[in-house]
Write a protein that holds these residues in place. Structure first.
Motif, PDB file in Angstrom:
ATOM      1  N   ALA A   1       0.830  -1.209   0.000  1.00 46.82           N
ATOM      2  CA  ALA A   1       0.000   0.000   0.000  1.00 46.82           C
ATOM      3  C   ALA A   1       0.864   1.258   0.000  1.00 46.82           C
ATOM      4  N   ASP A   2       1.983   1.218   0.727  1.00 45.74           N
ATOM      5  CA  ASP A   2       2.888   2.370   0.750  1.00 45.74           C
ATOM      6  C   ASP A   2       3.472   2.614  -0.638  1.00 45.74           C
ATOM      7  N   HIS A   3       3.899   1.542  -1.291  1.00 45.89           N
ATOM      8  CA  HIS A   3       4.476   1.700  -2.632  1.00 45.89           C
ATOM      9  C   HIS A   3       3.429   2.179  -3.638  1.00 45.89           C
ATOM     10  N   ARG A   4       2.187   1.683  -3.498  1.00 42.96           N
ATOM     11  CA  ARG A   4       1.136   2.134  -4.409  1.00 42.96           C
ATOM     12  C   ARG A   4       0.844   3.624  -4.215  1.00 42.96           C
TER      13      ARG A   4
ATOM     14  N   ALA B   1       3.588   5.572  -5.759  1.00 41.25           N
ATOM     15  CA  ALA B   1       3.484   5.533  -7.220  1.00 41.25           C
ATOM     16  C   ALA B   1       2.422   6.503  -7.715  1.00 41.25           C
ATOM     17  N   GLU B   2       1.270   6.535  -7.063  1.00 44.03           N
ATOM     18  CA  GLU B   2       0.195   7.437  -7.476  1.00 44.03           C
ATOM     19  C   GLU B   2       0.612   8.899  -7.298  1.00 44.03           C
ATOM     20  N   ALA B   3       1.343   9.182  -6.223  1.00 44.02           N
ATOM     21  CA  ALA B   3       1.812  10.555  -6.009  1.00 44.02           C
ATOM     22  C   ALA B   3       2.782  10.979  -7.101  1.00 44.02           C
ATOM     23  N   HIS B   4       3.692  10.090  -7.475  1.00 40.61           N
ATOM     24  CA  HIS B   4       4.629  10.409  -8.563  1.00 40.61           C
ATOM     25  C   HIS B   4       3.882  10.592  -9.880  1.00 40.61           C
TER      26      HIS B   4
ATOM     27  N   ARG C   1       7.599  -2.147  -7.455  1.00 41.03           N
ATOM     28  CA  ARG C   1       7.861  -2.570  -6.076  1.00 41.03           C
ATOM     29  C   ARG C   1       6.570  -2.961  -5.377  1.00 41.03           C
ATOM     30  N   ALA C   2       5.489  -2.249  -5.688  1.00 38.13           N
ATOM     31  CA  ALA C   2       4.194  -2.608  -5.106  1.00 38.13           C
ATOM     32  C   ALA C   2       3.754  -3.991  -5.567  1.00 38.13           C
ATOM     33  N   VAL C   3       3.988  -4.313  -6.837  1.00 30.50           N
ATOM     34  CA  VAL C   3       3.626  -5.630  -7.362  1.00 30.50           C
ATOM     35  C   VAL C   3       4.349  -6.726  -6.588  1.00 30.50           C
ATOM     36  N   VAL C   4       5.652  -6.567  -6.440  1.00 31.27           N
ATOM     37  CA  VAL C   4       6.450  -7.604  -5.779  1.00 31.27           C
ATOM     38  C   VAL C   4       6.112  -7.684  -4.302  1.00 31.27           C
ATOM     39  N   ARG C   5       5.970  -6.522  -3.644  1.00 31.58           N
ATOM     40  CA  ARG C   5       5.641  -6.549  -2.214  1.00 31.58           C
ATOM     41  C   ARG C   5       4.271  -7.174  -1.977  1.00 31.58           C
ATOM     42  N   SER C   6       3.319  -6.922  -2.866  1.00 33.06           N
ATOM     43  CA  SER C   6       1.998  -7.526  -2.732  1.00 33.06           C
ATOM     44  C   SER C   6       2.079  -9.049  -2.823  1.00 33.06           C
TER      45      SER C   6
ATOM     46  N   ALA D   1       2.216  13.881 -10.203  1.00 28.98           N
ATOM     47  CA  ALA D   1       3.168  14.974 -10.446  1.00 28.98           C
ATOM     48  C   ALA D   1       3.876  14.850 -11.788  1.00 28.98           C
ATOM     49  N   GLY D   2       3.546  13.792 -12.549  1.00 29.16           N
ATOM     50  CA  GLY D   2       4.170  13.627 -13.856  1.00 29.16           C
ATOM     51  C   GLY D   2       5.555  13.031 -13.803  1.00 29.16           C
ATOM     52  N   ARG D   3       5.936  12.450 -12.670  1.00 30.06           N
ATOM     53  CA  ARG D   3       7.254  11.802 -12.551  1.00 30.06           C
ATOM     54  C   ARG D   3       7.078  10.319 -12.894  1.00 30.06           C
ATOM     55  N   TRP D   4       7.052  10.026 -14.178  1.00 26.69           N
ATOM     56  CA  TRP D   4       6.662   8.690 -14.631  1.00 26.69           C
ATOM     57  C   TRP D   4       7.718   7.632 -14.339  1.00 26.69           C
ATOM     58  N   ASN D   5       8.979   8.002 -14.386  1.00 26.10           N
ATOM     59  CA  ASN D   5      10.030   7.019 -14.052  1.00 26.10           C
ATOM     60  C   ASN D   5       9.865   6.533 -12.613  1.00 26.10           C
ATOM     61  N   GLU D   6       9.711   7.472 -11.684  1.00 27.49           N
ATOM     62  CA  GLU D   6       9.556   7.101 -10.282  1.00 27.49           C
ATOM     63  C   GLU D   6       8.248   6.354 -10.060  1.00 27.49           C
TER      64      GLU D   6
END
Length: 220
Positions: free
Chosen positions: A114-117, A120-123, A138-143, A126-131
């Motif tokens: 949930a933290d990684h998701r 990701a949504e915050a990035h 990381r969210a996929v793997v942590r899930s 803001a248009g920071r697509w790489n981040e």
């Protein structure tokens, strides 16, 4: 008038002026060395470039003379070498990615999916697509770790996570490998992500979260 190695200058009632050949040569060299005679001479860089192009032209002349077919044969050989190098570069990837693609997926302390998701949504907002792509992977793997489909293991790479997850999620094996490649390209290969790239990874994350795993002997 020249007599016996001497230069004699006469004129009118002036006594003849006699100058030796060596002295006359030195006087001429001193005169020609004056800056006024060298204002239009090429600079040091221009002279170096002229010598380089002359050397390069001589090199190709000698090479074309020693190559069957002359200049055309030499051109074909150079073209084949360029194509071979380009093919190797495309097949093996950039040295930067090859040197760093084995780096760990998680570079910080443990965080929940949930933290990684959320990151990701915050990035993405803001248009920071790489981040955004990095955090979503990381969210996929942590899930998957939280669902016990993967063992929590520090130092795991994105490629390793995709390969291990594919055992219990075989229907999504290709999507997992593609996601890992995207993560590596963005993180280590100098590629730039875009909204479409992030959207694909986000959709994969949501799909996997709803997918039931294939139970095997190795599934925890």
């Amino acid at each position: 008038m020249s007599t016996g190695g001497l230069i004699t200058i006469t004129g009118g009632d002036t006594p003849p002026l006699t100058t030796g050949r060596e002295a006359a040569r030195e006087a001429a060299e001193r005169e020609l060395a004056k800056p006024v005679y060298h204002q239009d001479d090429p600079g040091l860089l221009q002279r170096a470039l002229d010598r380089f192009w002359q050397w390069l032209g001589d090199f190709f002349d000698r090479a074309s003379g020693a190559t069957p077919g002359g200049g055309v044969g030499l051109f074909v050989i150079v073209l084949l070498v360029i194509l071979a190098v380009a093919a190797l570069w495309w097949r093996l990837g950039t040295p930067r990615r090859a040197a760093r693609s084995a780096a760990a997926l998680f570079d910080e302390g443990p965080r929940s999916a949930a933290d990684h998701r959320a990151a990701a949504e915050a990035h993405a907002a803001a248009g920071r697509w790489n981040e955004a792509v990095q955090e979503r992977m990381r969210a996929v793997v942590r899930s998957l770790e939280e669902r016990t489909l993967l063992d929590p293991r520090p130092g795991r790479t994105a490629d390793e996570a995709a390969a291990e997850a594919a055992r219990s999620l075989p229907a999504h094996a290709e999507d997992l490998r593609a996601a890992a490649r995207t993560f590596d390209d963005v993180t280590y290969g100098g590629r730039t992500a875009d909204p479409a790239t992030y959207a694909r990874l986000r959709a994969l994350d949501l799909t996997l979260d709803r997918t039931k795993p294939l139970l095997t002997e190795t599934t925890p």
